[in-house]
Design an enzyme around this catalytic site. Structure first.
Site, PDB file in Angstrom:
ATOM      1  N   ARG A  38      11.954   3.467   3.320  1.00  0.00           N
ATOM      2  CA  ARG A  38      11.379   2.718   4.439  1.00  0.00           C
ATOM      3  C   ARG A  38      12.420   1.698   4.875  1.00  0.00           C
ATOM      4  O   ARG A  38      12.963   0.963   4.049  1.00  0.00           O
ATOM      5  CB  ARG A  38      10.087   2.017   4.035  1.00  0.00           C
ATOM      6  CG  ARG A  38       9.618   0.997   5.076  1.00  0.00           C
ATOM      7  CD  ARG A  38       8.228   0.472   4.796  1.00  0.00           C
ATOM      8  NE  ARG A  38       7.215   1.449   5.189  1.00  0.00           N
ATOM      9  CZ  ARG A  38       5.913   1.164   5.292  1.00  0.00           C
ATOM     10  NH1 ARG A  38       5.468  -0.048   5.031  1.00  0.00           N
ATOM     11  NH2 ARG A  38       5.059   2.095   5.660  1.00  0.00           N
ATOM     12  N   ARG A  48       0.813  -1.216   0.000  1.00  0.00           N
ATOM     13  CA  ARG A  48       0.000   0.000   0.000  1.00  0.00           C
ATOM     14  C   ARG A  48       0.847   1.266   0.000  1.00  0.00           C
ATOM     15  O   ARG A  48       0.649   2.178  -0.812  1.00  0.00           O
ATOM     16  CB  ARG A  48      -0.945  -0.016   1.208  1.00  0.00           C
ATOM     17  CG  ARG A  48      -1.838   1.213   1.331  1.00  0.00           C
ATOM     18  CD  ARG A  48      -2.691   1.158   2.588  1.00  0.00           C
ATOM     19  NE  ARG A  48      -1.879   0.997   3.769  1.00  0.00           N
ATOM     20  CZ  ARG A  48      -1.883  -0.099   4.539  1.00  0.00           C
ATOM     21  NH1 ARG A  48      -2.667  -1.099   4.231  1.00  0.00           N
ATOM     22  NH2 ARG A  48      -1.131  -0.178   5.610  1.00  0.00           N
ATOM     23  N   THR A  49       1.834   1.338   0.906  1.00  0.00           N
ATOM     24  CA  THR A  49       2.609   2.565   1.034  1.00  0.00           C
ATOM     25  C   THR A  49       3.452   2.821  -0.210  1.00  0.00           C
ATOM     26  O   THR A  49       3.463   3.937  -0.750  1.00  0.00           O
ATOM     27  CB  THR A  49       3.518   2.501   2.277  1.00  0.00           C
ATOM     28  OG1 THR A  49       2.707   2.322   3.434  1.00  0.00           O
ATOM     29  CG2 THR A  49       4.324   3.770   2.432  1.00  0.00           C
ATOM     30  N   LYS A  59      23.762  -9.053  -1.135  1.00  0.00           N
ATOM     31  CA  LYS A  59      25.161  -9.495  -1.182  1.00  0.00           C
ATOM     32  C   LYS A  59      26.029  -8.739  -0.180  1.00  0.00           C
ATOM     33  O   LYS A  59      27.241  -8.869  -0.195  1.00  0.00           O
ATOM     34  CB  LYS A  59      25.711  -9.326  -2.595  1.00  0.00           C
ATOM     35  CG  LYS A  59      24.983 -10.157  -3.650  1.00  0.00           C
ATOM     36  CD  LYS A  59      25.653 -10.060  -5.010  1.00  0.00           C
ATOM     37  CE  LYS A  59      25.509  -8.690  -5.618  1.00  0.00           C
ATOM     38  NZ  LYS A  59      26.054  -8.630  -6.999  1.00  0.00           N
ATOM     39  N   HIS A 114       6.342   7.391  11.339  1.00  0.00           N
ATOM     40  CA  HIS A 114       5.737   7.232  10.020  1.00  0.00           C
ATOM     41  C   HIS A 114       5.011   8.553   9.744  1.00  0.00           C
ATOM     42  O   HIS A 114       3.790   8.646   9.829  1.00  0.00           O
ATOM     43  CB  HIS A 114       4.755   6.062  10.031  1.00  0.00           C
ATOM     44  CG  HIS A 114       4.324   5.608   8.662  1.00  0.00           C
ATOM     45  ND1 HIS A 114       4.435   6.390   7.538  1.00  0.00           N
ATOM     46  CD2 HIS A 114       3.779   4.431   8.238  1.00  0.00           C
ATOM     47  CE1 HIS A 114       3.979   5.734   6.489  1.00  0.00           C
ATOM     48  NE2 HIS A 114       3.570   4.535   6.893  1.00  0.00           N
TER      49      HIS A 114
END
Length: 260
Positions: free
Chosen positions: A108, A58-59, A86, A136
């Site tokens: 994020r 969603r975000t 890696k 947030h």
């Protein structure tokens, strides 16, 4: 009028005037969504990378859709399919991306403070789309926008957030925002994960009140008088209970329109 900061790292870092400017600008852009052509040139020639180290549907999609509707050039990065698997560090990854002349990074990350770290080391503007259990900010701005649309303003609101608030970046950002905007009755009334304080804080919801129920992650595993809602992770059922028994509106955080 301009923002006092180059970055959007958290509500804690914003001035009250910054929040007001963002919300008023959002109201103007919402009108664009009613047009046949839902696109404006506000971010034309701006390149944005969505740098997500946590899984998100969603975000990330909401950010990408908003960016494209503002005519930005968008690059999507997923840690699970990158050199991060890696052993490449966050800073190395971003420096490689910046070599492509990126203007803004939406990030994020599971580590609290990751956006602040990037802001100290790279020249691009940083937008925090959630960092660990810290903040947030865009979700809190959206929640405030939703409350303003419902009530006209935030003055005198009684606000309660129900769920695992001790580990919720959404709850923390909402707390910062509501306190900065001021004039919130019981500013704000946060309830414990167990739900034991729900009846105490909502027994006499005189005036204007709103309840926000955190999503499934914030509701699971709780106990108490409303455990059937918490344990099943059903914020919809919990919100309906609050509205039916106390006569106050509610919404789920994050809600289905996150960050648009």
């Amino acid at each position: 009028m301009k923002l006092s900061t180059k970055h959007l790292l958290g509500i804690k870092d914003l001035q009250k005037e910054d929040i007001q400017l963002i919300l008023s600008t959002a109201a103007q852009f919402k009108e664009v969504l009613q047009r046949p052509v839902k696109k404006v040139p506000s971010l034309r020639d701006i390149t944005i990378v969505n740098l997500f180290y946590e899984n998100s549907t969603r975000t990330r999609m909401s950010f990408e859709l908003a960016q494209k509707r503002l005519s930005a050039d968008v690059i999507n990065f997923s840690a699970s399919t990158s050199s991060a698997k890696k052993g490449e560090t966050l800073l190395d990854t971003v420096r490689n991306i910046l070599s492509m002349k990126v203007d803004m990074v939406v990030t994020r990350h599971s580590a609290s403070g990751a956006p602040h770290f990037l802001a100290q080391h790279i020249p691009a503007a940083i937008v925090n789309a959630g960092d660990g259990i810290n903040e947030h900010p865009t979700q809190a701005l959206l929640d405030a926008f939703s409350m303003i649309e419902k009530f006209g303003d935030l003055k005198g609101l009684k606000v309660a957030i129900i769920g695992d608030i001790m580990h919720s970046r959404v709850a923390l950002s909402n707390m910062y925002l509501l306190k900065k905007m001021g004039d919130i009755a019981k500013s704000p009334a946060f309830n414990t994960r167990s739900g034991r304080l729900l009846h105490n804080s909502a027994a006499s919801p005189a005036g204007r009140s709103v309840y926000g129920a955190l999503g499934r992650q914030g509701l699971s595993g709780a106990s108490g008088g409303l455990s059937e809602y918490f344990n099943d992770g059903q914020p919809d059922a919990l919100g309906n209970y609050v509205e039916e028994n106390f006569g106050v509106p509610w919404f789920k955080m994050p809600n289905p329109y996150s960050n648009k």
